[in-house]
Design an enzyme around this catalytic site. Sequence first.
Site, mmCIF file in Angstrom:
data_model
loop_
_atom_site.group_PDB
_atom_site.id
_atom_site.type_symbol
_atom_site.label_atom_id
_atom_site.label_comp_id
_atom_site.label_asym_id
_atom_site.label_seq_id
_atom_site.Cartn_x
_atom_site.Cartn_y
_atom_site.Cartn_z
ATOM 1 N N TYR A 173 -4.504 -9.848 -0.360
ATOM 2 C CA TYR A 173 -5.416 -10.640 0.480
ATOM 3 C C TYR A 173 -6.210 -9.725 1.391
ATOM 4 O O TYR A 173 -5.771 -8.629 1.716
ATOM 5 C CB TYR A 173 -4.651 -11.683 1.312
ATOM 6 C CG TYR A 173 -3.499 -11.157 2.147
ATOM 7 C CD1 TYR A 173 -2.257 -10.966 1.582
ATOM 8 C CD2 TYR A 173 -3.658 -10.875 3.502
ATOM 9 C CE1 TYR A 173 -1.183 -10.502 2.347
ATOM 10 C CE2 TYR A 173 -2.593 -10.431 4.272
ATOM 11 C CZ TYR A 173 -1.366 -10.236 3.677
ATOM 12 O OH TYR A 173 -0.308 -9.769 4.423
ATOM 13 N N PRO A 174 -7.403 -10.188 1.781
ATOM 14 C CA PRO A 174 -8.202 -9.393 2.710
ATOM 15 C C PRO A 174 -7.916 -9.793 4.159
ATOM 16 O O PRO A 174 -7.482 -10.924 4.421
ATOM 17 C CB PRO A 174 -9.631 -9.765 2.322
ATOM 18 C CG PRO A 174 -9.535 -11.172 1.851
ATOM 19 C CD PRO A 174 -8.151 -11.377 1.302
ATOM 20 N N ASN A 176 -9.156 -9.176 8.475
ATOM 21 C CA ASN A 176 -10.012 -8.655 9.544
ATOM 22 C C ASN A 176 -9.198 -8.594 10.818
ATOM 23 O O ASN A 176 -8.180 -9.274 10.948
ATOM 24 C CB ASN A 176 -11.184 -9.603 9.819
ATOM 25 C CG ASN A 176 -12.276 -9.519 8.775
ATOM 26 O OD1 ASN A 176 -12.333 -8.580 7.991
ATOM 27 N ND2 ASN A 176 -13.140 -10.519 8.777
ATOM 28 N N GLN A 213 3.772 -1.729 0.535
ATOM 29 C CA GLN A 213 2.436 -2.184 0.913
ATOM 30 C C GLN A 213 1.428 -1.067 0.760
ATOM 31 O O GLN A 213 1.725 0.099 0.966
ATOM 32 C CB GLN A 213 2.458 -2.749 2.332
ATOM 33 C CG GLN A 213 1.837 -1.917 3.409
ATOM 34 C CD GLN A 213 2.745 -0.795 3.875
ATOM 35 O OE1 GLN A 213 3.718 -0.453 3.240
ATOM 36 N NE2 GLN A 213 2.402 -0.208 4.990
HETATM 37 O O1 76R Z 1 2.650 3.973 12.916
HETATM 38 C C1 76R Z 1 3.222 3.138 12.197
HETATM 39 O O2 76R Z 1 4.401 3.112 11.932
HETATM 40 C C2 76R Z 1 2.395 2.100 11.596
HETATM 41 C C3 76R Z 1 2.036 2.463 10.183
HETATM 42 C C4 76R Z 1 1.163 1.348 9.714
HETATM 43 C C5 76R Z 1 -0.228 1.236 9.884
HETATM 44 C C6 76R Z 1 -1.197 2.178 10.567
HETATM 45 C C7 76R Z 1 1.632 0.187 9.002
HETATM 46 C C8 76R Z 1 2.945 -0.053 8.635
HETATM 47 N N1 76R Z 1 0.545 -0.611 8.741
HETATM 48 C C9 76R Z 1 -0.583 -0.011 9.267
HETATM 49 C C10 76R Z 1 -1.893 -0.500 9.234
HETATM 50 MN MN1 76R Z 1 0.589 -2.442 7.865
HETATM 51 N N2 76R Z 1 0.634 -4.224 6.952
HETATM 52 C C11 76R Z 1 -0.346 -5.183 7.028
HETATM 53 C C12 76R Z 1 0.146 -6.386 6.459
HETATM 54 O O3 76R Z 1 -0.162 -10.350 6.968
HETATM 55 C C13 76R Z 1 -0.249 -9.657 8.001
HETATM 56 O O4 76R Z 1 -0.133 -10.126 9.144
HETATM 57 C C14 76R Z 1 -0.511 -8.207 7.874
HETATM 58 C C15 76R Z 1 -0.602 -7.689 6.444
HETATM 59 C C16 76R Z 1 1.433 -6.148 6.027
HETATM 60 C C17 76R Z 1 2.375 -7.132 5.372
HETATM 61 C C18 76R Z 1 1.731 -4.779 6.346
HETATM 62 C C19 76R Z 1 2.938 -4.165 6.068
HETATM 63 N N3 76R Z 1 -1.392 -2.694 8.283
HETATM 64 C C20 76R Z 1 -2.229 -1.760 8.794
HETATM 65 C C21 76R Z 1 -3.568 -2.313 8.849
HETATM 66 C C22 76R Z 1 -4.801 -1.598 9.394
HETATM 67 C C23 76R Z 1 -4.899 -2.080 10.808
HETATM 68 C C24 76R Z 1 -5.767 -1.284 11.693
HETATM 69 O O5 76R Z 1 -6.072 -0.116 11.425
HETATM 70 O O6 76R Z 1 -6.160 -1.854 12.726
HETATM 71 C C25 76R Z 1 -3.484 -3.610 8.392
HETATM 72 C C26 76R Z 1 -4.601 -4.620 8.250
HETATM 73 C C27 76R Z 1 -2.117 -3.827 8.038
HETATM 74 C C28 76R Z 1 -1.636 -5.017 7.553
HETATM 75 N N4 76R Z 1 2.577 -2.156 7.470
HETATM 76 C C29 76R Z 1 3.367 -1.088 7.825
HETATM 77 C C30 76R Z 1 3.330 -2.955 6.633
HETATM 78 C C31 76R Z 1 4.621 -2.367 6.442
HETATM 79 C C32 76R Z 1 5.689 -2.936 5.514
HETATM 80 C C33 76R Z 1 4.646 -1.227 7.214
HETATM 81 C C34 76R Z 1 5.817 -0.284 7.435
HETATM 82 C C35 76R Z 1 6.203 0.434 6.208
HETATM 83 C C36 76R Z 1 5.706 1.802 6.249
HETATM 84 O O7 76R Z 1 5.846 2.474 7.289
HETATM 85 O O8 76R Z 1 5.159 2.233 5.225
#
Ligand code: 76R
Length: 280
Positions: A173-174, A176, A213
């Site tokens: 899904y996309p 914002n 993810q």
């Molecule tokens: O510093 C950190 O630990 C954070 C690392 C991290 C970033 C920067 C991270 C971890 N995400 C990041 C960025 Mn994510 N993520 C989503 C969704 O449905 C929803 O509400 C959100 C959809 C999921 C399920 C998910 C999962 N993430 C982002 C961004 C860019 C945002 C920005 O730059 O402003 C989005 C849109 C986004 C959305 N995220 C993780 C996960 C999971 C499972 C992790 C932890 C696992 C890991 O460390 O690899």
Amino acid sequence: MTTPALAPETLEGWYVLHQTFRLDRAALRPLLPVDFDAIADDFVHTMDALAGGDGANGWSALVPLVGSRADVMVMHFRPTLDALGDAQARLAQARLSDYLTPVEFFLSVTEAGLYYVTAQLAKAAAARKGRVGDEEYQAELKKRVDAELATEHVRKRLYPPLPGGEMPYVCVYPMNKKRETGQNWYALPIEERSELMKWHGLTGRKYAGRVLQIISGSIGLDLWEWAVTLFAADPLEFKKIVSEMRFDEASAKYGEFGNFYVGRIAPPDAWVRGLRPAAR
Ligand code: 76R
């Protein structure tokens, strides 16, 4: 004193295209089985060519969808925009594409957002009365980026392999982040966004090993700001993680979502043979 609303430093990897299609079953139905088989063979041949072998230079995968506004999704990951364009063109050439109507396409590039690093470097620059982006900032940033790129964790986010058969379910899904008066992610100080992303990451990490993810950024490339691609062994995990994240401030206050596409990765051969019109 807080630092201004800086953009986080980001690392980018492969270009990504998610394509969802509706299948024109009515147009397939009158085909003679022999003609359908030729179209199916051609499609299998095309998908084999796109699959990407060992995945070192990207890959493409087919995801028949369940319960959505489209019937099937093809996703492509490639090192360059040109290679991604070639993949898109190759699929369009397949004869089956005449029976596939595009529903939504998302163009993006895999992204690792360095919120914490950016917040730290901005703070250090302020403390030494320097500037964000000055020579010292750049030197330190290069060190930190090199360290990030050396980790398996970051490499996997930028050059994600197609998960094996143990995680066949896919949810795309996309998203914002809101830009409304009084509720604007982009106007928050970097420290605050870094703190919110810390909580986001902690929530996400609870799903380690259960949900994989891929975050790909589409600012400047498409209407939405990110594409979220999740893989899981059990599709119920999608509901669990997305629900839990919705209580997380970064999503609760600032997240906006597009259409959700859910399905299971399938061998193109099995999928296309299943579309064969019954002999008349
Ligand atoms: O510093 C950190 O630990 C954070 C690392 C991290 C970033 C920067 C991270 C971890 N995400 C990041 C960025 Mn994510 N993520 C989503 C969704 O449905 C929803 O509400 C959100 C959809 C999921 C399920 C998910 C999962 N993430 C982002 C961004 C860019 C945002 C920005 O730059 O402003 C989005 C849109 C986004 C959305 N995220 C993780 C996960 C999971 C499972 C992790 C932890 C696992 C890991 O460390 O690899």
